[in-house]
Motif scaffolding. Structure first.
Motif, PDB file in Angstrom:
ATOM      1  N   CYS A  55      81.770 -81.489  -2.485  1.00 31.23           N
ATOM      2  CA  CYS A  55      82.608 -80.798  -1.488  1.00 31.23           C
ATOM      3  C   CYS A  55      82.865 -79.358  -1.895  1.00 31.23           C
TER       4      CYS A  55
ATOM      5  N   LYS B 108      80.406 -78.992   7.159  1.00 32.12           N
ATOM      6  CA  LYS B 108      81.341 -79.999   7.668  1.00 32.12           C
ATOM      7  C   LYS B 108      80.834 -81.408   7.419  1.00 32.12           C
ATOM      8  N   ARG B 109      79.544 -81.640   7.699  1.00 32.73           N
ATOM      9  CA  ARG B 109      78.967 -82.970   7.485  1.00 32.73           C
ATOM     10  C   ARG B 109      79.031 -83.381   6.022  1.00 32.73           C
ATOM     11  N   THR B 110      78.634 -82.460   5.147  1.00 35.24           N
ATOM     12  CA  THR B 110      78.641 -82.751   3.711  1.00 35.24           C
ATOM     13  C   THR B 110      80.049 -83.047   3.228  1.00 35.24           C
ATOM     14  N   PHE B 111      80.991 -82.201   3.646  1.00 32.91           N
ATOM     15  CA  PHE B 111      82.371 -82.367   3.193  1.00 32.91           C
ATOM     16  C   PHE B 111      82.963 -83.682   3.692  1.00 32.91           C
ATOM     17  N   ILE B 112      82.793 -83.968   4.979  1.00 30.57           N
ATOM     18  CA  ILE B 112      83.395 -85.180   5.559  1.00 30.57           C
ATOM     19  C   ILE B 112      82.834 -86.446   4.902  1.00 30.57           C
ATOM     20  N   ILE B 113      81.505 -86.516   4.747  1.00 28.66           N
ATOM     21  CA  ILE B 113      80.891 -87.707   4.142  1.00 28.66           C
ATOM     22  C   ILE B 113      81.379 -87.911   2.712  1.00 28.66           C
ATOM     23  N   CYS B 114      81.320 -86.859   1.892  1.00 27.07           N
ATOM     24  CA  CYS B 114      81.681 -86.990   0.478  1.00 27.07           C
ATOM     25  C   CYS B 114      83.178 -87.206   0.287  1.00 27.07           C
ATOM     26  N   TYR B 115      83.989 -86.504   1.082  1.00 30.00           N
ATOM     27  CA  TYR B 115      85.441 -86.640   0.943  1.00 30.00           C
ATOM     28  C   TYR B 115      85.888 -88.053   1.291  1.00 30.00           C
ATOM     29  N   TYR B 116      85.388 -88.588   2.400  1.00 26.31           N
ATOM     30  CA  TYR B 116      85.836 -89.920   2.811  1.00 26.31           C
ATOM     31  C   TYR B 116      85.243 -91.019   1.940  1.00 26.31           C
TER      32      TYR B 116
ATOM     33  N   TYR C 288      92.807 -77.428   0.903  1.00 22.25           N
ATOM     34  CA  TYR C 288      93.364 -76.899   2.156  1.00 22.25           C
ATOM     35  C   TYR C 288      93.921 -75.495   1.943  1.00 22.25           C
TER      36      TYR C 288
ATOM     37  N   SER D 243      93.050 -82.524  -2.041  1.00 22.71           N
ATOM     38  CA  SER D 243      93.236 -82.229  -0.619  1.00 22.71           C
ATOM     39  C   SER D 243      94.145 -81.027  -0.418  1.00 22.71           C
TER      40      SER D 243
END
Length: 200
Positions: A125, A143-151, A181, A177
């Motif tokens: 991320c 966005k895709r990379t961050f969302i997949i890895c974060y969740y 942010y 987080s």
């Protein structure tokens, strides 16, 4: 060791840095430190670190060697060609450093596998953000990379909490987080100021 790696990065990307408005004032790029001097310093620092590692902590030497190899491969091959390969590889360095710390403290690596996996995912991320900020990654891919890895990291933390009452992993996710942010918002503000200044 990392001093030598940072010098290597400055030497290898000297011309690229010189043409970048944000990086052209780096010591090697602007000519304040001579190319030959930087190369000598790089070889000296890496040689000392490898010798110290080999003779003082021989069981950790290969981890040290792996860190150097990963950084060399990242800078010379992957970073200029593929963002996914570059981010996936360089994000391994954080967990490897953690493994070295665990071994130095006499711990068992397998006990920390959830932390190492979460560490890796959050590193992806962070590096994705870095690539996005420096225009090496499109917003949709960031966005895709961050969302997949974060969740994924969040799911692992929740799973460990439910099975092992592992609160510290959830705390890491919470701290990350909040930090991410605030950092991202602050960074967007700074980038806006810089872009306006460059226009003027």
């Amino acid at each position: 060791m990392y001093g030598g790696l940072y010098v290597f990065n400055s030497v290898y990307e000297k011309d690229l840095d010189a043409s970048d408005a944000n990086k052209r004032y780096r010591l090697v790029a602007c000519g304040e430190v001579r190319y030959v001097t930087a190369v000598f310093l790089m070889i000296l620092l890496l040689s000392i670190s490898l010798l110290l590692g080999f003779y003082s902590y021989r069981n950790l030497f290969w981890f040290q060697f792996a860190l150097i190899f990963i950084n060399f491969l990242y800078t010379t091959v992957l970073k200029p060609r593929t963002w996914l390969g570059a981010i996936s590889l360089i994000s391994l360095t954080g967990p490897i450093r953690t493994i070295i710390g665990v071994l130095l403290a006499g711990g068992l690596i397998w006990k920390y596998w959830p932390f190492l996996l979460v560490h890796y995912l959050l590193s992806v991320c962070t590096h994705a953000l870095k690539f996005y900020v420096f225009n090496k990654l499109e917003l949709i891919n960031f966005k895709r990379t961050f969302i997949i890895c974060y969740y994924l990291a969040l799911l692992i933390s929740l799973q460990q909490y439910s099975q092992n009452n592992c609160q510290w992993l959830l705390l890491i996710i919470l701290v990350f987080s909040v930090f991410f942010y605030r950092f991202f918002n602050n960074l967007k503000f700074k980038m806006k100021i810089v872009s306006e200044w460059m226009k003027d």
